[in-house]
Design a protein around this motif. Sequence first.
Motif, PDB file in Angstrom:
ATOM      1  N   ASN A 344       0.835  -1.197   0.000  1.00  0.00           N
ATOM      2  CA  ASN A 344       0.000   0.000   0.000  1.00  0.00           C
ATOM      3  C   ASN A 344       0.873   1.253   0.000  1.00  0.00           C
ATOM      4  N   THR A 345       0.663   2.117  -1.001  1.00  0.00           N
ATOM      5  CA  THR A 345       1.439   3.355  -1.089  1.00  0.00           C
ATOM      6  C   THR A 345       0.749   4.512  -0.372  1.00  0.00           C
ATOM      7  N   GLY A 346      -0.389   4.262   0.254  1.00  0.00           N
ATOM      8  CA  GLY A 346      -1.068   5.304   1.010  1.00  0.00           C
ATOM      9  C   GLY A 346      -0.249   5.704   2.228  1.00  0.00           C
ATOM     10  N   GLY A 347       0.387   6.857   2.186  1.00  0.00           N
ATOM     11  CA  GLY A 347       1.231   7.309   3.281  1.00  0.00           C
ATOM     12  C   GLY A 347       2.627   6.725   3.260  1.00  0.00           C
ATOM     13  N   THR A 348       3.007   5.992   2.193  1.00  0.00           N
ATOM     14  CA  THR A 348       4.320   5.341   2.104  1.00  0.00           C
ATOM     15  C   THR A 348       4.818   5.439   0.675  1.00  0.00           C
ATOM     16  N   SER A 350       6.568   4.257  -2.840  1.00  0.00           N
ATOM     17  CA  SER A 350       6.389   2.999  -3.570  1.00  0.00           C
ATOM     18  C   SER A 350       7.554   2.033  -3.363  1.00  0.00           C
ATOM     19  N   ARG A 351       8.749   2.560  -3.148  1.00  0.00           N
ATOM     20  CA  ARG A 351       9.901   1.681  -2.942  1.00  0.00           C
ATOM     21  C   ARG A 351       9.770   0.888  -1.654  1.00  0.00           C
ATOM     22  N   LEU A 352       9.393   1.572  -0.562  1.00  0.00           N
ATOM     23  CA  LEU A 352       9.200   0.875   0.711  1.00  0.00           C
ATOM     24  C   LEU A 352       7.999  -0.058   0.622  1.00  0.00           C
ATOM     25  N   ALA A 353       6.933   0.361  -0.063  1.00  0.00           N
ATOM     26  CA  ALA A 353       5.756  -0.492  -0.214  1.00  0.00           C
ATOM     27  C   ALA A 353       6.109  -1.786  -0.929  1.00  0.00           C
ATOM     28  N   ARG A 354       6.942  -1.709  -1.962  1.00  0.00           N
ATOM     29  CA  ARG A 354       7.350  -2.916  -2.691  1.00  0.00           C
ATOM     30  C   ARG A 354       8.217  -3.818  -1.815  1.00  0.00           C
ATOM     31  N   ARG A 378       2.488  -6.111  -6.379  1.00  0.00           N
ATOM     32  CA  ARG A 378       1.916  -4.884  -6.913  1.00  0.00           C
ATOM     33  C   ARG A 378       2.003  -3.785  -5.859  1.00  0.00           C
ATOM     34  N   THR A 379       1.950  -2.543  -6.313  1.00  0.00           N
ATOM     35  CA  THR A 379       1.920  -1.404  -5.380  1.00  0.00           C
ATOM     36  C   THR A 379       0.897  -0.393  -5.874  1.00  0.00           C
ATOM     37  N   TYR A 380       0.019   0.023  -5.018  1.00  0.00           N
ATOM     38  CA  TYR A 380      -0.909   1.114  -5.300  1.00  0.00           C
ATOM     39  C   TYR A 380      -1.541   1.553  -3.989  1.00  0.00           C
ATOM     40  N   ASP A 381      -2.304   2.637  -4.061  1.00  0.00           N
ATOM     41  CA  ASP A 381      -2.941   3.214  -2.872  1.00  0.00           C
ATOM     42  C   ASP A 381      -4.245   2.471  -2.596  1.00  0.00           C
ATOM     43  N   GLY A 390      -7.462   3.421   7.221  1.00  0.00           N
ATOM     44  CA  GLY A 390      -7.023   2.398   8.172  1.00  0.00           C
ATOM     45  C   GLY A 390      -6.036   1.410   7.600  1.00  0.00           C
ATOM     46  N   TYR A 391      -5.756   1.531   6.271  1.00  0.00           N
ATOM     47  CA  TYR A 391      -4.812   0.599   5.657  1.00  0.00           C
ATOM     48  C   TYR A 391      -3.418   1.193   5.500  1.00  0.00           C
ATOM     49  N   GLU A 392      -3.154   2.334   6.105  1.00  0.00           N
ATOM     50  CA  GLU A 392      -1.820   2.916   6.001  1.00  0.00           C
ATOM     51  C   GLU A 392      -0.778   1.942   6.552  1.00  0.00           C
ATOM     52  N   GLN A 393       0.394   1.951   5.918  1.00  0.00           N
ATOM     53  CA  GLN A 393       1.525   1.129   6.376  1.00  0.00           C
ATOM     54  C   GLN A 393       1.208  -0.364   6.301  1.00  0.00           C
ATOM     55  N   SER A 394       0.431  -0.801   5.301  1.00  0.00           N
ATOM     56  CA  SER A 394       0.011  -2.207   5.259  1.00  0.00           C
ATOM     57  C   SER A 394       0.411  -2.871   3.955  1.00  0.00           C
TER      58      SER A 394
END
Length: 401
Positions: A344-348, A350-354, A378-381, A390-394
Amino acid sequence: MKKIIAAIIIAIGGGFSVVQAQTQEVDRTVKEDTIWVDYKTRYTSSFWDNFYVEADFAGRMLMGAEDTHLSFGSRLKPGFGITVGKWFHPDFGVRLNFGGARLKGWNSGPTGIYAYDDGWVEGFDPVQEYWKGQGVDTQNGYRQDIKYYELNADFLFDLYNVFTSHNRLNRKWTAQGYVGVGMLRAAKYHGMEDNVKVGLRVGLIGNYHITDRLGLHLSVGSEITDANFTGELGKGNKFSGILNGTIGLSCRIGRQGYRVVRLVPQRQLAALNNAISLIRTEQTVSGDTIVMKERMATGSLLIPSVVFYPGKNEFNEELQMVNIFRIARYMMRYKDAKIAIVGNTGGTDSRLARRRAEKVRDLLVNKYGIFPQRMEIRTYDVNAKYGVTGYEQSVNFTVIE
């Protein structure tokens, strides 16, 4: 015509029902998977654990205002130190230190040790007479030559652990500070009489652990005591300072380490128990278990998610590994199913999300034997796509086949 209109209404109603059901599913996911546990961690050990001993080579010098009459090299004198210490906690410990050294300084005031002692009478000062015999003009002051021993008690605190909780126990390098109190005893030497004073200590220590038992350390510190410790008269409430530096070896003795106890607040413990109860009531099949009560359609968001610490590629294993296990069970039950692991790229970024999604995939492959061909990264918000919070950092999971 009426039948066509009725069919359209039913289809629209069914579409709304599907959207509403999916929204409810997402809401339930958020409620179940974003439980944050505020652990209070305690470290316990036996009294006889975590002891160590040290042997030091020391260099010490007097730091009084008048001592600058002598050069740095003339004042710096060698000494020794022996230490026994114990760590009660990864953050703090205590130690006892015994050491000795010579000190060189300069006094331009009245000579002597005390105004009245056995070797000092009116018109005769043993210290002054000694230095006259050494060719020192005592009218302009005289050299101080002191032999002393000290016994110190220090409180130690780990400077690294003050600022971070990461890797608290097993580091090659450590840095500590200390504060303490010492008893200094000047020996009878070159006209000096026995002289006992109390000093206050402060300093820094750097350690490098060569092995689990053997270490090398460097320290620098200072000590403040009564000016009369150096045998000077007429100093009133003034103080003398001693600067010291040491280098030496340390050895850990006996059993080392701590038992880690994590305390959970009652309300959060109840939340964890509720989550466990939900998992236990999931539908089971003889010889196998499943994570969902039915196979999810392509594009569905699977209920578990893995919540990471903000800004880090780490998560609370005690709470989040159960969600990875639930996904593994789903993949085991439906052996032809494929999923997308979504960072999830919401609040993060894309590199860390991947990286987070790849970490979860590696756990599914290495721990549970799920074939990597059945998973895509995959990565997206997720928040924006599903219109939820509520899905931030997930890391989330969706069905792709």
